[in-house]
Design a protein around this motif. Structure first.
Motif, PDB file in Angstrom:
ATOM      1  N   ASP A   9    -106.023  66.334  39.536  1.00  0.00           N
ATOM      2  CA  ASP A   9    -107.434  66.084  39.239  1.00  0.00           C
ATOM      3  C   ASP A   9    -108.154  66.009  40.592  1.00  0.00           C
ATOM      4  O   ASP A   9    -107.883  65.116  41.397  1.00  0.00           O
ATOM      5  N   ILE A  10    -109.055  66.927  40.836  1.00  0.00           N
ATOM      6  CA  ILE A  10    -109.686  67.034  42.158  1.00  0.00           C
ATOM      7  C   ILE A  10    -110.471  65.766  42.512  1.00  0.00           C
ATOM      8  O   ILE A  10    -110.649  65.455  43.695  1.00  0.00           O
ATOM      9  N   ASN A  23    -123.399  74.611  38.525  1.00  0.00           N
ATOM     10  CA  ASN A  23    -124.326  75.647  38.036  1.00  0.00           C
ATOM     11  C   ASN A  23    -125.560  75.609  38.940  1.00  0.00           C
ATOM     12  O   ASN A  23    -125.728  74.667  39.727  1.00  0.00           O
ATOM     13  N   GLY A  30    -120.458  70.389  32.512  1.00  0.00           N
ATOM     14  CA  GLY A  30    -119.145  70.058  31.962  1.00  0.00           C
ATOM     15  C   GLY A  30    -118.050  70.314  32.983  1.00  0.00           C
ATOM     16  O   GLY A  30    -118.315  70.410  34.181  1.00  0.00           O
ATOM     17  N   GLY A  31    -116.825  70.424  32.507  1.00  0.00           N
ATOM     18  CA  GLY A  31    -115.694  70.810  33.357  1.00  0.00           C
ATOM     19  C   GLY A  31    -115.562  69.967  34.599  1.00  0.00           C
ATOM     20  O   GLY A  31    -115.771  68.748  34.596  1.00  0.00           O
ATOM     21  N   VAL A  32    -115.209  70.627  35.693  1.00  0.00           N
ATOM     22  CA  VAL A  32    -114.980  69.901  36.944  1.00  0.00           C
ATOM     23  C   VAL A  32    -116.284  69.287  37.469  1.00  0.00           C
ATOM     24  O   VAL A  32    -116.274  68.227  38.097  1.00  0.00           O
ATOM     25  N   ASP A  33    -117.393  69.935  37.187  1.00  0.00           N
ATOM     26  CA  ASP A  33    -118.711  69.436  37.600  1.00  0.00           C
ATOM     27  C   ASP A  33    -118.969  68.061  36.961  1.00  0.00           C
ATOM     28  O   ASP A  33    -119.331  67.075  37.652  1.00  0.00           O
ATOM     29  N   ALA A 120    -110.471  75.824  40.651  1.00  0.00           N
ATOM     30  CA  ALA A 120    -110.419  77.249  40.281  1.00  0.00           C
ATOM     31  C   ALA A 120    -111.828  77.675  39.845  1.00  0.00           C
ATOM     32  O   ALA A 120    -112.148  77.748  38.649  1.00  0.00           O
ATOM     33  N   SER A 122    -115.069  79.287  38.659  1.00  0.00           N
ATOM     34  CA  SER A 122    -115.406  80.298  37.630  1.00  0.00           C
ATOM     35  C   SER A 122    -114.321  80.489  36.570  1.00  0.00           C
ATOM     36  O   SER A 122    -114.530  81.263  35.633  1.00  0.00           O
ATOM     37  N   GLY A 124    -113.175  78.473  34.279  1.00  0.00           N
ATOM     38  CA  GLY A 124    -113.335  77.718  33.042  1.00  0.00           C
ATOM     39  C   GLY A 124    -114.427  78.337  32.192  1.00  0.00           C
ATOM     40  O   GLY A 124    -114.310  79.471  31.719  1.00  0.00           O
ATOM     41  N   VAL A 125    -115.522  77.603  32.055  1.00  0.00           N
ATOM     42  CA  VAL A 125    -116.656  78.040  31.233  1.00  0.00           C
ATOM     43  C   VAL A 125    -117.163  79.426  31.656  1.00  0.00           C
ATOM     44  O   VAL A 125    -117.591  80.222  30.820  1.00  0.00           O
ATOM     45  N   TYR A 126    -117.087  79.749  32.936  1.00  0.00           N
ATOM     46  CA  TYR A 126    -117.649  81.021  33.418  1.00  0.00           C
ATOM     47  C   TYR A 126    -116.743  82.223  33.156  1.00  0.00           C
ATOM     48  O   TYR A 126    -117.140  83.361  33.402  1.00  0.00           O
TER      49      TYR A 126
HETATM   50  N1  AR6 Z   1    -109.983  68.708  38.668  1.00  0.00           N
HETATM   51  C1  AR6 Z   1    -109.649  69.989  38.976  1.00  0.00           C
HETATM   52  N2  AR6 Z   1    -109.967  71.054  38.210  1.00  0.00           N
HETATM   53  C2  AR6 Z   1    -110.666  70.805  37.072  1.00  0.00           C
HETATM   54  C3  AR6 Z   1    -111.071  69.513  36.688  1.00  0.00           C
HETATM   55  C4  AR6 Z   1    -110.703  68.442  37.540  1.00  0.00           C
HETATM   56  N3  AR6 Z   1    -111.029  67.166  37.258  1.00  0.00           N
HETATM   57  N4  AR6 Z   1    -111.743  69.611  35.513  1.00  0.00           N
HETATM   58  C5  AR6 Z   1    -111.742  70.907  35.167  1.00  0.00           C
HETATM   59  N5  AR6 Z   1    -111.089  71.637  36.103  1.00  0.00           N
HETATM   60  P1  AR6 Z   1    -115.246  74.842  35.006  1.00  0.00           P
HETATM   61  P2  AR6 Z   1    -116.677  77.217  36.014  1.00  0.00           P
HETATM   62  C6  AR6 Z   1    -110.818  73.094  36.139  1.00  0.00           C
HETATM   63  O1  AR6 Z   1    -115.561  75.203  33.595  1.00  0.00           O
HETATM   64  O2  AR6 Z   1    -115.823  78.120  35.190  1.00  0.00           O
HETATM   65  C7  AR6 Z   1    -119.827  73.468  34.384  1.00  0.00           C
HETATM   66  O3  AR6 Z   1    -120.412  73.017  33.210  1.00  0.00           O
HETATM   67  C8  AR6 Z   1    -110.889  73.849  34.847  1.00  0.00           C
HETATM   68  O4  AR6 Z   1    -109.711  73.646  34.069  1.00  0.00           O
HETATM   69  O5  AR6 Z   1    -115.357  73.429  35.427  1.00  0.00           O
HETATM   70  O6  AR6 Z   1    -116.963  77.570  37.442  1.00  0.00           O
HETATM   71  C9  AR6 Z   1    -120.844  73.756  35.483  1.00  0.00           C
HETATM   72  O7  AR6 Z   1    -121.944  72.882  35.414  1.00  0.00           O
HETATM   73  C10 AR6 Z   1    -111.007  75.289  35.355  1.00  0.00           C
HETATM   74  O8  AR6 Z   1    -109.708  75.807  35.672  1.00  0.00           O
HETATM   75  O9  AR6 Z   1    -116.148  75.687  36.051  1.00  0.00           O
HETATM   76  C11 AR6 Z   1    -121.221  75.166  35.197  1.00  0.00           C
HETATM   77  O10 AR6 Z   1    -122.214  75.245  34.197  1.00  0.00           O
HETATM   78  C12 AR6 Z   1    -111.798  75.121  36.657  1.00  0.00           C
HETATM   79  O11 AR6 Z   1    -111.792  73.715  36.951  1.00  0.00           O
HETATM   80  C13 AR6 Z   1    -119.949  75.794  34.676  1.00  0.00           C
HETATM   81  O12 AR6 Z   1    -119.192  74.724  34.123  1.00  0.00           O
HETATM   82  C14 AR6 Z   1    -113.248  75.581  36.587  1.00  0.00           C
HETATM   83  O13 AR6 Z   1    -113.752  75.333  35.276  1.00  0.00           O
HETATM   84  C15 AR6 Z   1    -119.130  76.409  35.773  1.00  0.00           C
HETATM   85  O14 AR6 Z   1    -118.050  77.089  35.210  1.00  0.00           O
END
Ligand code: AR6
Length: 175
Positions: A9-10, A23, A30-33, A120, A122, A124-126
């Motif tokens: 977990d970063i 974003n 969501g996600g890591v953000d 990583a 882009s 996830g959601v992207y």
């Molecule tokens: N530690 C490390 N990696 C993580 C964590 C964490 N705590 N949580 C998720 N990941 P994403 P994107 C991974 O969707 O695709 C947001 O809503 C996750 O499993 O977070 O760049 C922003 O506001 C995946 O492998 O980012 C943008 O709107 C990776 O992080 C949008 O999502 C990236 O997933 C950006 O999308």
């Protein structure tokens, strides 16, 4: 080589800087953000809101990077970058993803910081295919580190699942 791949977990990592896959608005998501904003506390949102807009609602155009303090995080700084949304690969996605990594490393060096962890971006959601994103991340970081020629820089690629860790480790071994 000063690049390693971990499953973690970063938000728990002690580094000079961690990278946020944000974003363009930089006001969380969501996600890591979302995880980074929750762990850093509300001061992070205020610091992001204070960053100037390049266009209405855009504090960080895709491929660029911005830096804020880490507040309650163990990391001292957060480097926010915006990866490309995957549209099939013919819309400059690879170059934009490379720019995210180059610009984050550039900010790290400008601030005379040494250690950084990337999620990583882009992947996830992207929707960026993980193996292709990993190849871009590894190649870009390796080239930038070679150009920097600074033995003190250390880059961690922080994956949130063991499957993603394997993909990034494969890219590192293959490069
Ligand atoms: N530690 C490390 N990696 C993580 C964590 C964490 N705590 N949580 C998720 N990941 P994403 P994107 C991974 O969707 O695709 C947001 O809503 C996750 O499993 O977070 O760049 C922003 O506001 C995946 O492998 O980012 C943008 O709107 C990776 O992080 C949008 O999502 C990236 O997933 C950006 O999308």
């Amino acid at each position: 080589m000063p690049i390693d791949v971990i499953h973690a977990d970063i938000t728990r990592l002690t580094r000079d800087a961690i990278v946020n896959a944000a974003n363009p608005g930089l006001l969380g998501g969501g996600g890591v953000d979302g995880a980074i904003h929750r762990a850093a506390g509300p001061a992070l949102l205020e610091a992001c809101r204070a960053l100037p807009e390049a266009a209405p609602g855009v504090r960080c155009p895709t491929g660029e990077a911005r830096i804020t303090p880490g507040f309650a995080l163990p990391a001292r700084w957060v480097i926010h970058t915006v990866g490309p949304v995957w549209h099939g690969g013919d819309e400059g996605e690879a170059e934009l993803l490379a720019r995210c990594h180059r610009n984050a490393l550039r900010l790290l060096r400008e601030r005379k910081l040494r250690t950084i962890a990337f999620p990583a971006i882009s992947c996830g959601v992207y929707g960026y295919p993980a193996a292709q994103a990993a190849a871009v991340a590894v190649a870009t970081l390796r080239d930038a580190l070679a150009a920097a020629d600074d033995d003190d820089l250390a880059v961690t690629l922080c994956c949130f699942s063991d499957a993603m860790r394997a993909v990034f480790q494969h890219a590192l071994n293959a490069a």
